[in-house]
Design a protein around this motif. Sequence first.
Motif, short mmCIF file in Angstrom:
data_model
loop_
_atom_site.label_atom_id
_atom_site.label_comp_id
_atom_site.label_asym_id
_atom_site.label_seq_id
_atom_site.Cartn_x
_atom_site.Cartn_y
_atom_site.Cartn_z
N VAL A 36 0.84 -1.19 0.00
CA VAL A 36 0.00 0.00 0.00
C VAL A 36 0.88 1.25 0.00
N HIS A 37 0.54 2.20 -0.89
CA HIS A 37 1.26 3.47 -0.95
C HIS A 37 0.26 4.60 -1.08
N THR A 38 0.58 5.75 -0.50
CA THR A 38 -0.26 6.93 -0.73
C THR A 38 0.21 7.63 -2.00
N ILE A 39 -0.68 8.44 -2.54
CA ILE A 39 -0.35 9.23 -3.73
C ILE A 39 0.85 10.13 -3.44
N GLU A 40 0.88 10.70 -2.26
CA GLU A 40 1.99 11.58 -1.89
C GLU A 40 3.32 10.83 -1.85
N GLN A 41 3.32 9.62 -1.30
CA GLN A 41 4.54 8.82 -1.23
C GLN A 41 5.05 8.47 -2.63
N ILE A 42 4.13 8.08 -3.49
CA ILE A 42 4.54 7.70 -4.85
C ILE A 42 5.11 8.90 -5.59
N ALA A 43 4.43 10.05 -5.49
CA ALA A 43 4.91 11.25 -6.18
C ALA A 43 6.28 11.67 -5.67
N ALA A 44 6.49 11.58 -4.36
CA ALA A 44 7.78 11.95 -3.79
C ALA A 44 8.89 11.04 -4.31
N ALA A 45 8.60 9.74 -4.43
CA ALA A 45 9.60 8.80 -4.93
C ALA A 45 9.94 9.07 -6.38
N LEU A 46 8.98 9.58 -7.14
CA LEU A 46 9.19 9.86 -8.56
C LEU A 46 9.74 11.25 -8.83
N GLY A 47 9.70 12.11 -7.80
CA GLY A 47 10.05 13.51 -8.03
C GLY A 47 8.99 14.21 -8.85
N ALA A 48 7.73 13.78 -8.72
CA ALA A 48 6.62 14.32 -9.50
C ALA A 48 5.69 15.12 -8.59
N GLU A 49 4.71 15.76 -9.21
CA GLU A 49 3.77 16.61 -8.47
C GLU A 49 2.51 15.81 -8.13
N ALA A 50 2.09 15.87 -6.86
CA ALA A 50 0.86 15.21 -6.40
C ALA A 50 -0.22 16.26 -6.21
N LEU A 51 -1.43 15.97 -6.70
CA LEU A 51 -2.53 16.91 -6.63
C LEU A 51 -3.76 16.23 -6.05
N GLY A 52 -4.61 17.00 -5.38
CA GLY A 52 -5.86 16.47 -4.85
C GLY A 52 -5.70 15.77 -3.52
N ALA A 53 -6.42 14.67 -3.35
CA ALA A 53 -6.39 13.90 -2.08
C ALA A 53 -5.11 13.07 -2.04
N VAL A 54 -4.02 13.71 -1.65
CA VAL A 54 -2.70 13.07 -1.73
C VAL A 54 -2.53 11.96 -0.70
N ASP A 55 -3.44 11.89 0.29
CA ASP A 55 -3.36 10.80 1.27
C ASP A 55 -4.12 9.55 0.82
N LEU A 56 -4.70 9.60 -0.38
CA LEU A 56 -5.41 8.44 -0.93
C LEU A 56 -4.44 7.27 -1.10
N GLU A 57 -4.87 6.07 -0.70
CA GLU A 57 -3.99 4.90 -0.78
C GLU A 57 -4.33 4.04 -1.99
N VAL A 58 -3.29 3.50 -2.62
CA VAL A 58 -3.46 2.57 -3.74
C VAL A 58 -2.62 1.33 -3.50
N THR A 59 -3.06 0.23 -4.07
CA THR A 59 -2.38 -1.06 -3.84
C THR A 59 -1.67 -1.60 -5.08
N GLY A 60 -1.86 -0.94 -6.21
CA GLY A 60 -1.23 -1.45 -7.42
C GLY A 60 -1.50 -0.54 -8.60
N LEU A 61 -1.02 -0.97 -9.78
CA LEU A 61 -1.16 -0.22 -11.02
C LEU A 61 -2.13 -0.93 -11.95
N ALA A 62 -2.77 -0.16 -12.83
CA ALA A 62 -3.69 -0.77 -13.80
C ALA A 62 -3.84 0.14 -15.00
N GLU A 63 -4.27 -0.44 -16.12
CA GLU A 63 -4.65 0.36 -17.27
C GLU A 63 -5.97 1.06 -16.96
#
Length: 366
Positions: free
Chosen positions: A2-29
Amino acid sequence: MVHTIEQIAAALGAEALGAVDLEVTGLAEPATAGPDQLALAMSEKFLADLSKGAARAAVLGAGSDWQALGLKAAIIAPRPRYALAGLTAAMDPGTGIAAGVHATAVIDARARIGAGAAIGPFVVIGRGAEIGANARIGAHASIGAEAAIGDDAVIHAGVRIGTRVRIGDRVFIQPGAVIGGDGFSFVTPEKSTVEMARETLGKGSAPAPAVSQSWTRIHSLGSVVLGDDVEIGANTAIDRGTIANTEIGDGTKLDNLVHIGHNVRIGRDCLICGQVGSAGSTVIGDRVVLGGQCGLSDNIVIGDDVVAAGATKIFSNVPSGRMLMGSPAVKMDTQVEIYKAMRRLPRVMKTVEALQKAVFNRGQND
């Protein structure tokens, strides 16, 4: 995982917008994403698919209006495909090779196993071999005598590493690859028809040998050296050198079903796509890209930064920076013109035939 949007964006050096505390468990098309998955909609053609899925968050390219797309959160990636590398690394569940040494592994008493190395079922490690710290060796792999595997390397199931092969740190080898088989090198007692063909380039027919000839093996005394961060695809084969080693430079990536002949030297950060074949003793520079099914003749030199389109056949030396296409290889823009001309040939031939008839008829009338 499980990762939050904020954590993922920080790891990528990208910008996070909106509900950055939202959690996701994986990637999908986008079209198949569930509410707990991060949709990958980095290009324009995928944006419409977001409405087909149930994603609440997505990775988008620069300039995308995430709120208009009905999302609760978004990660804005200025270089989307590069972001995909970081995303997949973060979500990768790993190789599945269990920690420790499996009870069925056969390890010679003179082999040295580094701290934290994982050795899977039915692995065979030969006399004097060295396995680096935290390396992972999958089931049924075999490591030859006096071979050396670097730290953090991953050797997947069924890989064959030959005697004295040297493999750098963080090397990744997919299932079924064979590193360090003998080179394909044979000679006849008298001059063979192959040698005659090379000398004459096919002018006239080669005379039959005075006596029957048999091929005698030239033994492979060299080995194979893979640099750091090299990746080798499934069922790829790299032959050992005759006297010197076959060498693959740091950071180079080989796809599935690639064959690298004996004595070949490949530079750093090259990309060698599926079913490429390089004959022996060819030298390939740094940052070279060879598309699928390219073929390279023996004893030629390919300069740095060369790019060859798929199925290009290279028979002679190539200067640095050249972009190639076709068989035989020519400059890419030249091959495009050749292809256009070939497509026009049927129409041109009809015109020629019509002109021939007109000339013939005029001659008859005269």
